[in-house]
Design a protein around this motif. Sequence first.
Motif, mmCIF file in Angstrom:
data_model
loop_
_atom_site.group_PDB
_atom_site.id
_atom_site.type_symbol
_atom_site.label_atom_id
_atom_site.label_comp_id
_atom_site.label_asym_id
_atom_site.label_seq_id
_atom_site.Cartn_x
_atom_site.Cartn_y
_atom_site.Cartn_z
ATOM 1 N N GLN A 156 -29.090 38.651 50.064
ATOM 2 C CA GLN A 156 -28.427 37.807 49.216
ATOM 3 C C GLN A 156 -29.480 36.972 48.299
ATOM 4 O OE1 GLN A 156 -25.128 37.783 49.108
ATOM 5 N NE2 GLN A 156 -25.021 39.327 50.545
ATOM 6 N N SER A 157 -30.623 37.533 48.199
ATOM 7 C CA SER A 157 -31.619 37.002 47.566
ATOM 8 C C SER A 157 -31.439 36.328 46.216
ATOM 9 C CB SER A 157 -32.941 38.035 47.439
ATOM 10 O OG SER A 157 -33.886 37.294 46.697
ATOM 11 N N ALA A 158 -31.659 34.831 46.057
ATOM 12 C CA ALA A 158 -31.334 34.390 44.991
ATOM 13 C C ALA A 158 -32.417 34.608 43.746
ATOM 14 C CB ALA A 158 -31.651 32.590 45.342
ATOM 15 N N TYR A 159 -33.427 35.347 44.313
ATOM 16 C CA TYR A 159 -34.324 35.881 43.283
ATOM 17 C C TYR A 159 -33.930 36.738 42.646
ATOM 18 C CZ TYR A 159 -38.290 32.582 44.845
ATOM 19 O OH TYR A 159 -38.899 31.433 45.266
ATOM 20 N N SER A 201 -31.346 35.217 40.176
ATOM 21 C CA SER A 201 -31.675 34.311 39.186
ATOM 22 C C SER A 201 -33.172 34.407 38.824
ATOM 23 C CB SER A 201 -31.144 32.966 39.923
ATOM 24 O OG SER A 201 -29.985 32.732 40.153
ATOM 25 N N GLY A 202 -33.944 35.321 39.289
ATOM 26 C CA GLY A 202 -35.360 35.512 38.989
ATOM 27 C C GLY A 202 -36.182 34.198 39.464
ATOM 28 N N LYS A 211 -35.967 31.321 38.463
ATOM 29 C CA LYS A 211 -35.243 30.080 38.552
ATOM 30 C C LYS A 211 -34.643 29.514 39.979
ATOM 31 C CE LYS A 211 -33.245 30.351 33.888
ATOM 32 N NZ LYS A 211 -31.949 30.483 33.027
ATOM 33 N N ALA A 212 -34.758 30.473 40.717
ATOM 34 C CA ALA A 212 -34.252 30.153 42.220
ATOM 35 C C ALA A 212 -35.307 29.517 43.047
ATOM 36 C CB ALA A 212 -34.598 31.677 42.987
ATOM 37 N N LYS A 213 -36.423 29.142 42.330
ATOM 38 C CA LYS A 213 -37.464 28.076 42.932
ATOM 39 C C LYS A 213 -36.981 26.778 42.452
ATOM 40 C CE LYS A 213 -42.407 27.708 43.607
ATOM 41 N NZ LYS A 213 -43.666 28.089 43.232
ATOM 42 N N ASP A 214 -36.202 26.599 41.909
ATOM 43 C CA ASP A 214 -35.633 25.112 41.310
ATOM 44 C C ASP A 214 -35.271 24.153 42.780
ATOM 45 O OD1 ASP A 214 -36.072 25.551 38.897
ATOM 46 O OD2 ASP A 214 -33.715 25.977 38.354
#
Length: 268
Positions: free
Chosen positions: A249-252, A255-256, A258-261
Amino acid sequence: MLRAPLPFSSAFTALLAAGLIAGCASSNEDKTAGWSPDKIYAEARDEMNGGAYDKAVPLFEKLEGRAAGTPLAQQAQLDKAYAQYKGGEKAQALATLDRFLKLHPASPAADYALYLKGLVNFNDNLGMFSWISRQDLSERDQKAAKDSYESFRELSTRFPDSRYAADARQRMTYIVNALAQYEVHVARYYYERGAYVAAVARAQQAIADYQNVPATEEALYILIRSYDALGMTQLRDDAQRVMQASYPQSAYMQSGFKAKDNPWWKFW
């Protein structure tokens, strides 16, 4: 034999000189000269507890000399290190703690000395509230972080049952995460500037050197993107399979970058 009075200017000069001498004598006077070691310690603690660290440090230094060879002198040394640390004199605090550990390696307070040493470096470069300025902690100088880790590691190894050991181990985990994220930060820096080979090298280093850390997910994502940019489709697909298996379920992947927000270090 009577002497002629001094001219006014000469008399004034003499009086001024006498005043300066008296002033120097009073300013050099040691107000603690008649104090007992306990009184010096109480005064130093009062100054420290009141936040007057610059006044506390010289009192602790006097106490070290007056009570030399006693437990009170050792306590004064530790309190002096703490006052130096809180007063922003971190290099001096570290020097004081190193001296304490060298002179008293078997002291019952050695665990505290190691803990404070780790804390000085930890807060110097890994302060918990740096996120307020939007500065990722992993982007800062890494030497203090590594020194902090070594102090906490020595504490938890030599004194596993110390009252400070649990917190030291937690901070060690945090530091490892920060160091891993530093490698990923560099990898991303290279990627964003088109230096894909360098990005691959740093991302691989982060994955190899640090196991089971939050930064691994972003490192894999950087590998995927860098291999793709280099046209290395086989390696890209291999990295993508690892990502899907490890982070389904990687947010990267959704969302690329942006997942580091919501970076990991905000929730330490």
